[in-house]
Motif scaffolding. Structure first.
Motif, PDB file in Angstrom:
ATOM      1  N   GLU A 128       0.830  -1.207   0.000  1.00 17.42           N
ATOM      2  CA  GLU A 128       0.000   0.000   0.000  1.00 17.42           C
ATOM      3  C   GLU A 128       0.861   1.253   0.000  1.00 17.42           C
ATOM      4  O   GLU A 128       0.535   2.248  -0.663  1.00 17.42           O
ATOM      5  N   GLU A 185       0.932   4.416  -2.685  1.00 16.08           N
ATOM      6  CA  GLU A 185       0.873   5.819  -2.281  1.00 16.08           C
ATOM      7  C   GLU A 185       2.060   6.599  -2.848  1.00 16.08           C
ATOM      8  O   GLU A 185       1.916   7.779  -3.210  1.00 16.08           O
ATOM      9  N   ARG A 203      -8.312   1.980  -6.787  1.00 15.56           N
ATOM     10  CA  ARG A 203      -7.643   0.681  -6.706  1.00 15.56           C
ATOM     11  C   ARG A 203      -8.531  -0.372  -7.355  1.00 15.56           C
ATOM     12  O   ARG A 203      -9.726  -0.447  -7.070  1.00 15.56           O
TER      13      ARG A 203
END
Length: 276
Positions: free
Chosen positions: A94, A98, A136
């Motif tokens: 994750e 980002e 996503r």
């Protein structure tokens, strides 16, 4: 602007490219490209070498030329292009996503805040800096989306798990959704030997492509395998001899860290930036 964004993310710049003779199959990252007029050998990208810099430097990046083994038939597949590559240790998947969002958005914002911002607006009055977070979407969800919206393969059948979604259907899906997409978790069999399997679903990898409307993919990335046994299994799956990668294997043998990285095609970004 890219360099300033990378430095803001605390990446250390360098050029670890080794023009050597690393063996591989087909056009995967370590395939050799022979320059016909000289018979020289070049490795297409810097990624594997950039990973060796992580223990000493931490977050690292390079901006260098990369090369393709296959012929170039479209404006999206250049034989030589400018590649912005980064490798980041001690991160999760994750956090990698980002980092990609931040790189794309921060660079676009810096351009708009510079003296060139007005020029962009003069040429493209509807230009807007993309907003985070990006959508996503897992590969499995993309297959379902294609079925629900009647996006099919060339032979008229639906895409199934394990199928590669080619450029045209992928762009159609992206344009229909109409926003940047982080397409994640591709099947292990479709991806390179060094990509980390997903812990919750080992048949897929912690991999990602960033897709943008009107252009398609501009970034590819993944978490990297950091366990020696898993890396050896990747070599066997791809039919690659690890002998010429001894220096890459040694990093896992003597200790490394969970890490991930990406490659961004500068020419693709420049072609799509005014359309974001």
């Amino acid at each position: 602007s890219f360099q300033r964004s990378l430095l803001r993310q605390r990446l250390c710049g360098g050029d670890p490219t080794d023009y050597g003779t690393v063996s591989s199959r087909r056009w995967i990252y370590s395939v050799q490209i022979r320059l016909l007029w000289r018979g020289s050998l070049f490795d297409p990208v810097s990624q594997l070498y950039l990973e060796t810099c992580i223990p000493a430097l931490g977050n690292v990046y390079c901006i260098a030329q990369s090369y393709r083994a296959e012929s170039s038939h479209t404006r999206r597949h250049l034989s030589e292009f400018t590649h912005i590559e980064g490798e980041l240790p001690f991160i999760t998947f994750e956090q990698l996503l980002e980092a990609l969002e931040d790189l794309v958005c921060d660079t676009a914002q810096r351009v708009m805040d510079s003296k060139y911002g007005q020029l962009v607006l003069d040429l493209h009055p509807e230009f807007k800096v993309p907003q985070r977070p990006f959508k996503r979407m897992d590969y499995k969800e993309a297959l379902q989306y294609c079925k629900e919206h009647d996006i099919r393969k060339e032979d008229g059948t639906h895409f199934e798990f394990g199928d590669d979604i080619p450029e045209a259907p992928e762009r159609k899906m992206t344009d229909m959704i109409g926003e940047p997409i982080l397409l994640c978790r591709f099947p292990k069999a479709m991806k390179s030997f060094y990509m980390q399997p997903d812990l919750e679903d080992p048949i897929v990898t912690e991999s990602v492509d960033l897709l943008l409307p009107n252009v398609g993919e501009i970034i590819g990335g993944s978490m990297r395998i950091y366990d020696e046994k898993e890396l050896d299994a990747g070599f066997k799956r791809e039919g690659i001899s690890p002998d010429n990668y001894y220096w890459y294997v040694d990093q896992r043998k003597y200790g490394t860290t969970p890490h991930g990285g990406y490659g961004l095609g500068l020419e693709r970004y420049l072609s799509v930036a005014p359309q974001l």
